[in-house]
Design a protein around this motif. Structure first.
Motif, PDB file in Angstrom:
ATOM      1  N   GLN A  37       0.822  -1.200   0.000  1.00  0.00           N
ATOM      2  CA  GLN A  37       0.000   0.000   0.000  1.00  0.00           C
ATOM      3  C   GLN A  37       0.863   1.260   0.000  1.00  0.00           C
ATOM      4  O   GLN A  37       0.554   2.239  -0.681  1.00  0.00           O
ATOM      5  N   LEU A  38       1.953   1.228   0.769  1.00  0.00           N
ATOM      6  CA  LEU A  38       2.839   2.386   0.813  1.00  0.00           C
ATOM      7  C   LEU A  38       3.612   2.549  -0.488  1.00  0.00           C
ATOM      8  O   LEU A  38       3.836   3.678  -0.959  1.00  0.00           O
ATOM      9  N   GLU A  39       4.006   1.434  -1.081  1.00  0.00           N
ATOM     10  CA  GLU A  39       4.705   1.503  -2.361  1.00  0.00           C
ATOM     11  C   GLU A  39       3.816   2.104  -3.440  1.00  0.00           C
ATOM     12  O   GLU A  39       4.291   2.837  -4.311  1.00  0.00           O
ATOM     13  N   GLU A  40       2.528   1.836  -3.363  1.00  0.00           N
ATOM     14  CA  GLU A  40       1.595   2.414  -4.341  1.00  0.00           C
ATOM     15  C   GLU A  40       1.452   3.924  -4.161  1.00  0.00           C
ATOM     16  O   GLU A  40       0.990   4.615  -5.072  1.00  0.00           O
ATOM     17  N   LEU A  41       1.843   4.436  -2.977  1.00  0.00           N
ATOM     18  CA  LEU A  41       1.849   5.877  -2.734  1.00  0.00           C
ATOM     19  C   LEU A  41       3.192   6.514  -3.102  1.00  0.00           C
ATOM     20  O   LEU A  41       3.375   7.711  -2.905  1.00  0.00           O
ATOM     21  N   GLY A  42       4.123   5.705  -3.609  1.00  0.00           N
ATOM     22  CA  GLY A  42       5.414   6.230  -4.023  1.00  0.00           C
ATOM     23  C   GLY A  42       6.506   6.097  -2.981  1.00  0.00           C
ATOM     24  O   GLY A  42       7.596   6.661  -3.158  1.00  0.00           O
ATOM     25  N   TRP A  43       6.235   5.352  -1.915  1.00  0.00           N
ATOM     26  CA  TRP A  43       7.227   5.126  -0.876  1.00  0.00           C
ATOM     27  C   TRP A  43       7.967   3.814  -1.106  1.00  0.00           C
ATOM     28  O   TRP A  43       7.379   2.845  -1.594  1.00  0.00           O
ATOM     29  N   LYS A  44       9.220   3.796  -0.716  1.00  0.00           N
ATOM     30  CA  LYS A  44       9.945   2.547  -0.586  1.00  0.00           C
ATOM     31  C   LYS A  44       9.715   2.056   0.840  1.00  0.00           C
ATOM     32  O   LYS A  44       9.881   2.815   1.792  1.00  0.00           O
ATOM     33  N   ALA A  45       9.299   0.813   1.003  1.00  0.00           N
ATOM     34  CA  ALA A  45       8.974   0.276   2.321  1.00  0.00           C
ATOM     35  C   ALA A  45      10.025  -0.739   2.741  1.00  0.00           C
ATOM     36  O   ALA A  45      10.059  -1.864   2.230  1.00  0.00           O
ATOM     37  N   ASP A  46      10.909  -0.334   3.655  1.00  0.00           N
ATOM     38  CA  ASP A  46      11.890  -1.253   4.227  1.00  0.00           C
ATOM     39  C   ASP A  46      11.314  -1.863   5.505  1.00  0.00           C
ATOM     40  O   ASP A  46      10.502  -1.235   6.196  1.00  0.00           O
ATOM     41  N   LEU A  47      11.738  -3.058   5.824  1.00  0.00           N
ATOM     42  CA  LEU A  47      11.302  -3.730   7.048  1.00  0.00           C
ATOM     43  C   LEU A  47      12.484  -3.892   7.984  1.00  0.00           C
ATOM     44  O   LEU A  47      13.561  -4.313   7.563  1.00  0.00           O
ATOM     45  N   ASP A  48      12.280  -3.563   9.264  1.00  0.00           N
ATOM     46  CA  ASP A  48      13.326  -3.760  10.260  1.00  0.00           C
ATOM     47  C   ASP A  48      12.852  -4.783  11.282  1.00  0.00           C
ATOM     48  O   ASP A  48      11.805  -4.615  11.901  1.00  0.00           O
ATOM     49  N   ASN A  49      13.617  -5.852  11.446  1.00  0.00           N
ATOM     50  CA  ASN A  49      13.325  -6.877  12.436  1.00  0.00           C
ATOM     51  C   ASN A  49      14.542  -7.126  13.311  1.00  0.00           C
ATOM     52  O   ASN A  49      14.823  -8.252  13.708  1.00  0.00           O
ATOM     53  N   SER A  50      15.268  -6.060  13.639  1.00  0.00           N
ATOM     54  CA  SER A  50      16.556  -6.222  14.307  1.00  0.00           C
ATOM     55  C   SER A  50      16.446  -6.392  15.822  1.00  0.00           C
ATOM     56  O   SER A  50      17.414  -6.820  16.462  1.00  0.00           O
TER      57      SER A  50
END
Length: 313
Positions: A37-50
């Motif tokens: 959904q965020l990518e469709e708004l033009g955002w790159k969506a990174d995930l952090d699981n650190s």
């Protein structure tokens, strides 16, 4: 926006309050295709699981009370690690998007962002003030204390938090605004008055309308001016919404924000171009399970509105 990369930081933690299930909120939001959904708004969506959640959860299993505080060691450690992750994300030029989990995470997100943006203001959208201290909390549940710990109020420098909380604190009460309050403890009322913290309750929203309330909130965090350049951290608890809108949350209170009022807040804050971080918390898929999908969808929608989606386009 300061960045077109959002770092989705999962905070699958329920130790700040007694009901299980809120730790499932982040996964539920992600499984609802929030990154797409965020990518469709033009955002790159990174995930952090650190964050080492096995260590935190092991700690949670044997975390006796300290005075009245429940799960103090695990809440403190989770908040400390979150502050570090949020700081790292913000320093990398990303927008930290913290997915809760309970609202005890607010301490970590506020402090982490303040390390990078020393003049950041927090707009806290919630039915509750979450500003109890260790001395005033009637329940000992630490999801009711994150703001006081971030502000370093009297009673917050307690074990084990004082080992990592900044002293003097980074955050300042005059850069904090509450919107949507309708369930405030007696000790919190005294704190809000003593520190002259700006509050817009549901009464104010009824009186002035959501547009005027948000305008006044933004004026306040920008030193009483119409400028909109101060960095903003939006911490949004879904229980700010009326239970008819977002029922699957641990502490619902009737008389909350409508669907449109909640989204207007997010849209107007986005329009400032100054959002540097966001929390979306207290989605509990195990409560009101027949309506869990509705609450998850509302959570995703609030995030999209903060990151640029307009329901009027």
């Amino acid at each position: 926006m300061k960045s077109k990369t959002a770092e989705l930081i999962s905070f699958p933690f329920s130790g700040g309050q007694p009901r299980k299930g809120v730790e499932l909120g982040p996964d539920a939001l992600l499984k609802a295709d929030l990154p797409k959904q965020l990518e469709e708004l033009g955002w790159k969506a990174d995930l952090d699981n650190s964050i080492d959640w096995k260590m935190i959860n092991d700690m949670l299993q044997n975390d006796p009370d300290i005075d009245t505080l429940k799960n103090p060691r695990s809440v403190s450690k989770a908040s400390e690690l979150l502050a570090n992750v949020v700081e790292k994300s913000a320093r990398a030029g990303k927008l930290p998007l913290v997915l809760g989990g309970d609202h005890s995470l607010g301490t970590g997100s506020m402090i982490g962002l303040n390390r990078v943006y020393p003049d950041v203001a927090t707009i806290w959208v919630d039915a509750h003030a979450d500003i109890n201290t260790a001395k005033t909390t009637p329940s000992g549940n630490l999801h009711g204390c994150p703001v006081s710990f971030a502000l370093g109020l009297e009673g917050s420098y307690v074990e084990p938090f004082k080992s990592w909380l900044p002293n003097p604190p980074i955050a300042s009460p005059n850069r904090l605004v509450f919107i949507g309050l309708r369930d405030v403890d007696e000790g919190e009322r005294k704190i809000l008055k003593e520190h002259n913290i700006k509050v817009f309750s549901m009464h104010h929203i009824d009186k002035y309308g959501i547009g005027k309330v948000v305008e006044m909130a933004l004026d306040h965090v920008n030193n009483g001016t119409s400028r909109r350049d101060r960095p903003i951290h939006l911490s949004f608890d879904v229980d700010a919404m009326d239970p008819s809108v977002a029922p699957s949350t641990g502490t619902p209170v009737r008389g909350g924000l409508t669907f449109r009022e909640g989204h207007y807040i997010c849209e107007a804050i986005h329009e400032t171009g100054s959002v540097v971080g966001m929390d979306l918390v207290e989605v509990n898929p195990l409560l009101e399970t027949e309506a869990a999908a509705q609450t998850i969808a509302v959570g995703c929608s609030l995030i999209r509105s903060t990151l640029g989606e307009s329901l009027l386009d």
